[in-house]
Design a protein around this motif. Sequence first.
Motif, mmCIF file in Angstrom:
data_model
loop_
_atom_site.group_PDB
_atom_site.id
_atom_site.type_symbol
_atom_site.label_atom_id
_atom_site.label_comp_id
_atom_site.label_asym_id
_atom_site.label_seq_id
_atom_site.Cartn_x
_atom_site.Cartn_y
_atom_site.Cartn_z
ATOM 1 N N VAL A 107 0.843 -1.201 0.000
ATOM 2 C CA VAL A 107 0.000 0.000 0.000
ATOM 3 C C VAL A 107 0.876 1.247 0.000
ATOM 4 O O VAL A 107 0.610 2.226 -0.717
ATOM 5 C CB VAL A 107 -0.954 -0.008 1.206
ATOM 6 C CG1 VAL A 107 -1.767 1.286 1.269
ATOM 7 C CG2 VAL A 107 -1.879 -1.218 1.146
ATOM 8 N N ASP A 108 1.953 1.226 0.805
ATOM 9 C CA ASP A 108 2.882 2.360 0.860
ATOM 10 C C ASP A 108 3.444 2.681 -0.524
ATOM 11 O O ASP A 108 3.548 3.848 -0.924
ATOM 12 C CB ASP A 108 4.061 2.048 1.798
ATOM 13 C CG ASP A 108 3.679 2.138 3.263
ATOM 14 O OD1 ASP A 108 2.574 2.632 3.554
ATOM 15 O OD2 ASP A 108 4.492 1.720 4.108
ATOM 16 N N LEU A 109 3.837 1.628 -1.254
ATOM 17 C CA LEU A 109 4.448 1.841 -2.566
ATOM 18 C C LEU A 109 3.440 2.391 -3.571
ATOM 19 O O LEU A 109 3.793 3.260 -4.387
ATOM 20 C CB LEU A 109 5.046 0.523 -3.084
ATOM 21 C CG LEU A 109 6.341 0.080 -2.406
ATOM 22 C CD1 LEU A 109 6.761 -1.288 -2.921
ATOM 23 C CD2 LEU A 109 7.466 1.092 -2.635
ATOM 24 N N VAL A 110 2.219 1.876 -3.539
ATOM 25 C CA VAL A 110 1.191 2.409 -4.436
ATOM 26 C C VAL A 110 0.995 3.895 -4.162
ATOM 27 O O VAL A 110 0.967 4.723 -5.079
ATOM 28 C CB VAL A 110 -0.140 1.635 -4.278
ATOM 29 C CG1 VAL A 110 -1.255 2.343 -5.041
ATOM 30 C CG2 VAL A 110 0.018 0.198 -4.773
ATOM 31 N N ASP A 111 0.894 4.250 -2.891
ATOM 32 C CA ASP A 111 0.750 5.669 -2.528
ATOM 33 C C ASP A 111 1.982 6.474 -2.938
ATOM 34 O O ASP A 111 1.876 7.623 -3.374
ATOM 35 C CB ASP A 111 0.518 5.807 -1.020
ATOM 36 C CG ASP A 111 -0.837 5.263 -0.582
ATOM 37 O OD1 ASP A 111 -1.705 5.068 -1.461
ATOM 38 O OD2 ASP A 111 -1.011 5.004 0.624
ATOM 39 N N GLY A 112 3.165 5.866 -2.782
ATOM 40 C CA GLY A 112 4.404 6.572 -3.080
ATOM 41 C C GLY A 112 4.541 6.966 -4.540
ATOM 42 O O GLY A 112 5.104 8.018 -4.862
ATOM 43 N N LEU A 113 4.013 6.118 -5.443
ATOM 44 C CA LEU A 113 4.095 6.438 -6.866
ATOM 45 C C LEU A 113 2.844 7.164 -7.351
ATOM 46 O O LEU A 113 2.830 7.715 -8.448
ATOM 47 C CB LEU A 113 4.311 5.164 -7.696
ATOM 48 C CG LEU A 113 4.857 5.353 -9.112
ATOM 49 C CD1 LEU A 113 6.210 6.069 -9.092
ATOM 50 C CD2 LEU A 113 4.978 4.025 -9.837
ATOM 51 N N GLY A 114 1.798 7.145 -6.530
ATOM 52 C CA GLY A 114 0.614 7.930 -6.863
ATOM 53 C C GLY A 114 -0.645 7.133 -7.106
ATOM 54 O O GLY A 114 -1.735 7.579 -6.764
ATOM 55 N N SER A 115 -0.516 5.916 -7.691
ATOM 56 C CA SER A 115 -1.712 5.131 -7.981
ATOM 57 C C SER A 115 -1.329 3.751 -8.484
ATOM 58 O O SER A 115 -0.183 3.513 -8.891
ATOM 59 C CB SER A 115 -2.579 5.822 -9.042
ATOM 60 O OG SER A 115 -1.902 5.838 -10.292
ATOM 61 N N ARG A 116 -2.312 2.843 -8.487
ATOM 62 C CA ARG A 116 -2.120 1.518 -9.091
ATOM 63 C C ARG A 116 -1.821 1.666 -10.584
ATOM 64 O O ARG A 116 -0.979 0.939 -11.140
ATOM 65 C CB ARG A 116 -3.383 0.678 -8.895
ATOM 66 C CG ARG A 116 -3.683 0.311 -7.444
ATOM 67 C CD ARG A 116 -5.081 -0.284 -7.285
ATOM 68 N NE ARG A 116 -5.262 -1.490 -8.067
ATOM 69 C CZ ARG A 116 -4.961 -2.715 -7.654
ATOM 70 N NH1 ARG A 116 -4.436 -2.886 -6.447
ATOM 71 N NH2 ARG A 116 -5.171 -3.769 -8.421
ATOM 72 N N GLU A 117 -2.516 2.608 -11.221
ATOM 73 C CA GLU A 117 -2.323 2.821 -12.656
ATOM 74 C C GLU A 117 -0.889 3.236 -12.970
ATOM 75 O O GLU A 117 -0.311 2.808 -13.977
ATOM 76 C CB GLU A 117 -3.303 3.888 -13.171
ATOM 77 C CG GLU A 117 -4.762 3.468 -13.173
ATOM 78 C CD GLU A 117 -5.435 3.573 -11.807
ATOM 79 O OE1 GLU A 117 -6.610 3.203 -11.705
ATOM 80 O OE2 GLU A 117 -4.785 4.025 -10.834
ATOM 81 N N ALA A 118 -0.309 4.069 -12.106
ATOM 82 C CA ALA A 118 1.065 4.517 -12.332
ATOM 83 C C ALA A 118 2.032 3.332 -12.305
ATOM 84 O O ALA A 118 2.965 3.254 -13.116
ATOM 85 C CB ALA A 118 1.458 5.560 -11.280
ATOM 86 N N TRP A 119 1.810 2.408 -11.380
ATOM 87 C CA TRP A 119 2.658 1.206 -11.316
ATOM 88 C C TRP A 119 2.462 0.329 -12.549
ATOM 89 O O TRP A 119 3.431 -0.174 -13.126
ATOM 90 C CB TRP A 119 2.358 0.412 -10.044
ATOM 91 C CG TRP A 119 3.079 0.933 -8.849
ATOM 92 C CD1 TRP A 119 2.613 1.802 -7.905
ATOM 93 C CD2 TRP A 119 4.430 0.624 -8.470
ATOM 94 N NE1 TRP A 119 3.581 2.056 -6.967
ATOM 95 C CE2 TRP A 119 4.703 1.343 -7.278
ATOM 96 C CE3 TRP A 119 5.424 -0.191 -9.003
ATOM 97 C CZ2 TRP A 119 5.932 1.263 -6.624
ATOM 98 C CZ3 TRP A 119 6.658 -0.270 -8.355
ATOM 99 C CH2 TRP A 119 6.911 0.456 -7.181
ATOM 100 N N ALA A 120 1.198 0.130 -12.934
ATOM 101 C CA ALA A 120 0.923 -0.713 -14.098
ATOM 102 C C ALA A 120 1.601 -0.153 -15.344
ATOM 103 O O ALA A 120 2.155 -0.901 -16.158
ATOM 104 C CB ALA A 120 -0.581 -0.838 -14.311
#
Length: 479
Positions: A107-120
Amino acid sequence: MGIVAGLDSSPDFTRIVVCDTDTGAVLKQGYAPHPLESSEGGGRPVDVDPQAWLLSLGEAAGGGLLEGVQAIGVSAQQNALVALDQHGNTVRPALVGNDRRAQVAAVDLVDGLGSREAWAQAVGCVPQAALPVTKLRWLARTEPEAAQRVAALMQAPDWLVWQLLGRPARRTTDRGGASGTGYWSAATGTYRPDLVELALGHQAMLPEVIGPAEAAGTTPEGLLISAGTGETMAAAFGLGVQQGDAVVSLGASGSVMAVHHEALADAGGMITSLADATGMHLPVVHTLNAVRVLRGTAEMLGTADLEELSALAMKSTPGAHGLVFLPYLEGEKTPNLPHAAGTLTGLRRESMKPEHLARAAFEGMLCGLGDALDVLRGRGVEVRRVFLLGAAAELPAVQAVAPMMFGTQVVVPQPADYAAIGAARQAAWALTGRLPLWQGAAAQVFEPGDELAVGQAVRQQYATVREQSHPGAFAPPAS
């Protein structure tokens, strides 16, 4: 031409096959369990000294198993993070498996990059507890002193290849292994060092990604070591899957993957964009509920085992007399319903019989996997046939229901060490410079035939109940 070996270092054991380079025929085999202690509660440990993998490798290779072998390929468990200090020693035991301790870190990492979409978009996957990038964040937050000493990162197949070569200065990995880290993009073929820094707090040396036919090196004794890869990629290579093939794996949870010509970024996070062991791509969709649905139903009906449940289901007919079972017993990942429960609808006096509930369980499990298959089809992935893996694939009820639910030919390979065979095939490729055209897996083949229309009707009934119970579950994410 000669003989090659493939070793598969799974979470529990090492298995080695020695194969004829030209035909792929298995000539000899070796096996040894990892010398591991169970974790609290009796489950698999999540902290493992990598030396255990070497010990079981040495035992499996005993008795002169590798005499005359010219090249070795390495397959190993995915998601095992091996963190090394500046001298090449482990800073702590390897973090392996689906480490639930890292759920908050995801959850921390998703928040850190901004969103699930940003990671995808960045790396083709969304952080979850198993990914090495998530374990890095957990390490930085929980064991900061150890995290500070991390100078290099490897995964299990990379570390084993490096050890076999005598720990050279050059450290390598392959596209398949790199694609499962959460900090390498299958779409661009490049690392994202910024994501390592986001997770760990500083940079670390990453292994060089080499091509699928390249050798990682040669031992002082002249033994060629190929690139190595993750178990999923090695098993697909060992099975001989090609574009147009999908693989459905039936464990407690399920997975659906297919060979595709390009990486698939999925803003909703349902698709994990992996690379395969041949230069192609391997998009994967996971479900949380597969064989656990059958085991739960067997317990509820008081049947002795899954074979008895299968026999009971075969006494019913397609559609289970109107019973529809949404099998979201542990929540679900595809569709994304983490807090859902299972749903059983269509109860009438005539449908309240054990055989109809048994049939509904098989149909519900396979409809859920059909939904996952349709996620890939919806993105343009061609599916001409489906390989069905896992012990449950041998059940007559699965073999009867799967072709009509998937709407395509279903292939059930004979049980074999496909990951180790895939590793040996990679070794033969590196040795000869030619992609080995080994004979495919021996298998039973099942066609949907006249049942295709019936299967489509059952799928439609299932989809109607799913949409009534969970409206918009498969709706595209908001942009």
